[in-house]
Scaffold this motif. Structure first.
Motif, PDB file in Angstrom:
ATOM      1  N   SER A  72      -1.599 -10.429  14.713  1.00 34.04           N
ATOM      2  CA  SER A  72      -2.403  -9.364  14.124  1.00 34.04           C
ATOM      3  C   SER A  72      -1.524  -8.397  13.332  1.00 34.04           C
ATOM      4  CB  SER A  72      -3.106  -8.632  15.278  1.00 34.04           C
ATOM      5  OG  SER A  72      -3.936  -7.653  14.760  1.00 34.04           O
ATOM      6  N   GLY A  73      -1.977  -8.052  12.149  1.00 39.00           N
ATOM      7  CA  GLY A  73      -1.263  -7.065  11.336  1.00 39.00           C
ATOM      8  C   GLY A  73      -0.138  -7.626  10.489  1.00 39.00           C
ATOM      9  N   CYS A  74       0.023  -8.958  10.456  1.00 40.90           N
ATOM     10  CA  CYS A  74       1.154  -9.532   9.711  1.00 40.90           C
ATOM     11  C   CYS A  74       0.865  -9.635   8.214  1.00 40.90           C
ATOM     12  CB  CYS A  74       1.554 -10.894  10.274  1.00 40.90           C
ATOM     13  SG  CYS A  74       0.318 -12.166   9.952  1.00 40.90           S
ATOM     14  N   GLY A  75      -0.372  -9.362   7.799  1.00 38.50           N
ATOM     15  CA  GLY A  75      -0.665  -9.337   6.363  1.00 38.50           C
ATOM     16  C   GLY A  75      -1.536 -10.480   5.863  1.00 38.50           C
ATOM     17  N   LYS A  76      -2.136 -11.256   6.768  1.00 38.57           N
ATOM     18  CA  LYS A  76      -2.929 -12.421   6.366  1.00 38.57           C
ATOM     19  C   LYS A  76      -4.127 -12.014   5.497  1.00 38.57           C
ATOM     20  CE  LYS A  76      -3.845 -13.567  10.683  1.00 38.57           C
ATOM     21  NZ  LYS A  76      -3.227 -12.477  11.453  1.00 38.57           N
ATOM     22  N   THR A  77      -4.896 -11.044   6.014  1.00 37.51           N
ATOM     23  CA  THR A  77      -6.095 -10.622   5.278  1.00 37.51           C
ATOM     24  C   THR A  77      -5.724 -10.005   3.934  1.00 37.51           C
ATOM     25  OG1 THR A  77      -7.334 -10.291   7.295  1.00 37.51           O
ATOM     26  CG2 THR A  77      -8.114  -9.090   5.383  1.00 37.51           C
ATOM     27  N   THR A  78      -4.663  -9.221   3.926  1.00 38.40           N
ATOM     28  CA  THR A  78      -4.226  -8.586   2.677  1.00 38.40           C
ATOM     29  C   THR A  78      -3.869  -9.654   1.646  1.00 38.40           C
ATOM     30  OG1 THR A  78      -3.396  -6.733   3.984  1.00 38.40           O
ATOM     31  CG2 THR A  78      -2.582  -6.920   1.721  1.00 38.40           C
ATOM     32  N   PHE A 102       0.892  -1.167   0.000  1.00 34.39           N
ATOM     33  CA  PHE A 102       0.000   0.000   0.000  1.00 34.39           C
ATOM     34  C   PHE A 102       0.920   1.204   0.000  1.00 34.39           C
ATOM     35  CE2 PHE A 102      -2.721  -3.134   2.311  1.00 34.39           C
ATOM     36  CZ  PHE A 102      -3.682  -3.253   1.303  1.00 34.39           C
TER      37      PHE A 102
HETATM   38  P1  ATP Z   1      -5.533  -9.256  11.783  1.00 34.68           P
HETATM   39  O1  ATP Z   1      -5.215 -10.646  12.283  1.00 34.68           O
HETATM   40  O2  ATP Z   1      -5.498  -8.231  12.862  1.00 34.68           O
HETATM   41  O3  ATP Z   1      -6.780  -9.202  10.938  1.00 34.68           O
HETATM   42  P2  ATP Z   1      -3.828  -9.366   9.421  1.00 34.68           P
HETATM   43  O4  ATP Z   1      -2.661 -10.248   9.577  1.00 34.68           O
HETATM   44  O5  ATP Z   1      -5.000  -9.888   8.660  1.00 34.68           O
HETATM   45  O6  ATP Z   1      -4.284  -8.820  10.824  1.00 34.68           O
HETATM   46  P3  ATP Z   1      -3.869  -7.214   7.498  1.00 34.68           P
HETATM   47  O7  ATP Z   1      -5.306  -6.848   7.728  1.00 34.68           O
HETATM   48  O8  ATP Z   1      -3.519  -7.888   6.251  1.00 34.68           O
HETATM   49  O9  ATP Z   1      -3.288  -8.034   8.719  1.00 34.68           O
HETATM   50  O10 ATP Z   1      -3.026  -5.867   7.603  1.00 34.68           O
HETATM   51  C1  ATP Z   1      -1.613  -5.855   7.450  1.00 34.68           C
HETATM   52  C2  ATP Z   1      -1.108  -4.426   7.480  1.00 34.68           C
HETATM   53  O11 ATP Z   1      -1.567  -3.738   6.319  1.00 34.68           O
HETATM   54  C3  ATP Z   1      -1.604  -3.624   8.674  1.00 34.68           C
HETATM   55  O12 ATP Z   1      -0.524  -2.873   9.175  1.00 34.68           O
HETATM   56  C4  ATP Z   1      -2.681  -2.738   8.099  1.00 34.68           C
HETATM   57  O13 ATP Z   1      -2.737  -1.527   8.798  1.00 34.68           O
HETATM   58  C5  ATP Z   1      -2.193  -2.514   6.673  1.00 34.68           C
HETATM   59  N1  ATP Z   1      -3.291  -2.298   5.734  1.00 34.68           N
HETATM   60  C6  ATP Z   1      -4.326  -3.149   5.500  1.00 34.68           C
HETATM   61  N2  ATP Z   1      -5.158  -2.647   4.558  1.00 34.68           N
HETATM   62  C7  ATP Z   1      -4.629  -1.434   4.191  1.00 34.68           C
HETATM   63  C8  ATP Z   1      -5.022  -0.415   3.249  1.00 34.68           C
HETATM   64  N3  ATP Z   1      -6.112  -0.559   2.499  1.00 34.68           N
HETATM   65  N4  ATP Z   1      -4.228   0.678   3.160  1.00 34.68           N
HETATM   66  C9  ATP Z   1      -3.114   0.826   3.908  1.00 34.68           C
HETATM   67  N5  ATP Z   1      -2.693  -0.111   4.795  1.00 34.68           N
HETATM   68  C10 ATP Z   1      -3.434  -1.213   4.947  1.00 34.68           C
END
Ligand code: ATP
Length: 351
Positions: free
Chosen positions: A38-44, A13
């Protein structure tokens, strides 16, 4: 059924890299799981696989078809991917039947009826078709969301923390039911969770992500018993690292004496290492020569988890059945029950 292959996938991003060079393979009909803090990028990463985020480098292939790369982006609706998310938003104004039939409303009434009824019975909710979502419990709604995602027979099912809003007991039951259902339907699926038990209950293959990188992709058994990185070991279950040196014959000299396993994972001769010792590697045995003092005790139902202090001040965790209690300050014997040694280079600071 489909295979999913990621090669060096990067998602960013702005100037921030969120998913950093991830590669893994999920075979036909396999269930994969992405774990990580949390925040490691799984959802992304899941969103990139679904086609909601473009990749900045690397390739995503679904059934040997390139669906994402910097030069190619198949839109989400053309990927044939089903999705179940944390909030599973069912359409409140539609009945259960209509919710499940939503993705197959172009099929004949009879086909819809057969498919919906089959799925409702697979998720254990046969006869619930006429109800509305507000007349269902959270777990029932979640199962309907799953049936809805499965109705069009997706090539791949993506699930993002699908059970996180449910209580622990229901989560476990549902995880097992969903695994059975996916296997029955032969669906390839990828699940995101931060719950290790859930991952173990569901997955054929799982991986731990950390700061956008996939540290290891393996069977759940492999992640637990052969962690490739100390952060994987940290994330998957409790344990301690005991400092030592690898001796000539691949034994490790530690405060617990010379440790030897049938197998040694990582570490080379002469290297300064940290040995992973898990509570299940240790038995409290009063006849054992190695002595330690109990310094903490945590009740875990069937077991107590004890922290035992060795003569040099280092600590070990060990588990013992809770029908007997050792007291804080009590002197105990410890017997090691290591069949293989997992070693990491000591003094690591790289992630
Ligand atoms: P969780 O278990 O808390 O859901 P996660 O591992 O799924 O976390 P992500 O949701 O992929 O993590 O987010 C990873 C990083 O990317 C986070 O620091 C988040 O702030 C950032 N991020 C996610 N979406 C965006 C976006 N649209 N624009 C900018 N940064 C983003």
């Amino acid at each position: 059924m489909s295979q999913l292959k990621l090669s060096n996938v990067e998602v960013g991003f702005g100037r921030q890299t969120i998913v950093d060079g991830v590669s893994f393979y999920l075979g036909e009909g396999e269930i994969g799981c992405l774990l990580g803090p949390s925040g490691c990028g799984k959802t992304t990463l899941l969103r990139a696989i679904a086609g909601f985020e473009p990749v900045t480098s690397g390739r995503i292939e679904l059934n040997e078809q390139l669906v994402s790369s910097p030069g190619q982006h198949i839109p989400p609706e053309k990927r044939g991917i089903g999705m179940v998310f944390q909030d599973f938003a069912l359409f409140p104004h539609l009945t259960v039947f209509e919710n499940v039939a939503f993705g197959i409303r172009n099929q004949s009434t009879e086909e819809q009826r057969q498919r919906v009824n089959l799925l409702l019975s697979h998720v254990g909710l046969a006869g619930y078709g006429p109800r509305y979502p507000h007349q269902l419990s959270g777990g029932q709604q979640q199962r309907i969301a799953l049936a809805r995602a499965l109705a069009p027979k997706p090539r791949l099912l993506l699930m993002d923390e699908p059970f996180s809003s449910l209580d622990a007991e229901l989560r476990e039951t549902l995880a097992a039911q969903v695994r059975n259902l996916l296997k029955e339907e032969g669906i390839t699926a990828l699940l995101v969770t931060h719950d290790q038990q859930e991952a173990f209950a569901m997955a054929d293959r799982a991986g731990v992500m950390y700061h956008g990188r996939l540290l290891q992709w393996d069977t759940p058994y492999g992640l637990y018993h052969r962690p490739a990185h100390h952060l994987v070991a940290d994330f998957i279950g409790v344990g301690v690292l005991l400092h030592g040196f690898v001796t000539d014959d691949l034994q490790v000299d530690t405060a617990l004496g010379l440790l030897r396993g049938d197998e040694v994972v990582g570490g080379t001769e002469g290297e300064s290492v940290d040995v992973l010792i898990r509570p299940d590697d240790i038995v409290i045995d009063d006849t054992a020569e190695r002595r330690a003092k109990i310094v903490a005790r945590g009740f875990r139902g069937a077991h107590f988890l004890y922290t035992a202090e060795l003569a040099d001040g280092s600590h070990l965790l060990c588990m013992a059945p809770s029908h007997h209690q050792y007291d804080i300050g009590e002197d105990v014997g410890l017997r090691l029950n290591l069949d293989h040694l997992v070693l990491f280079p000591s003094g690591f600071c790289d992630t």
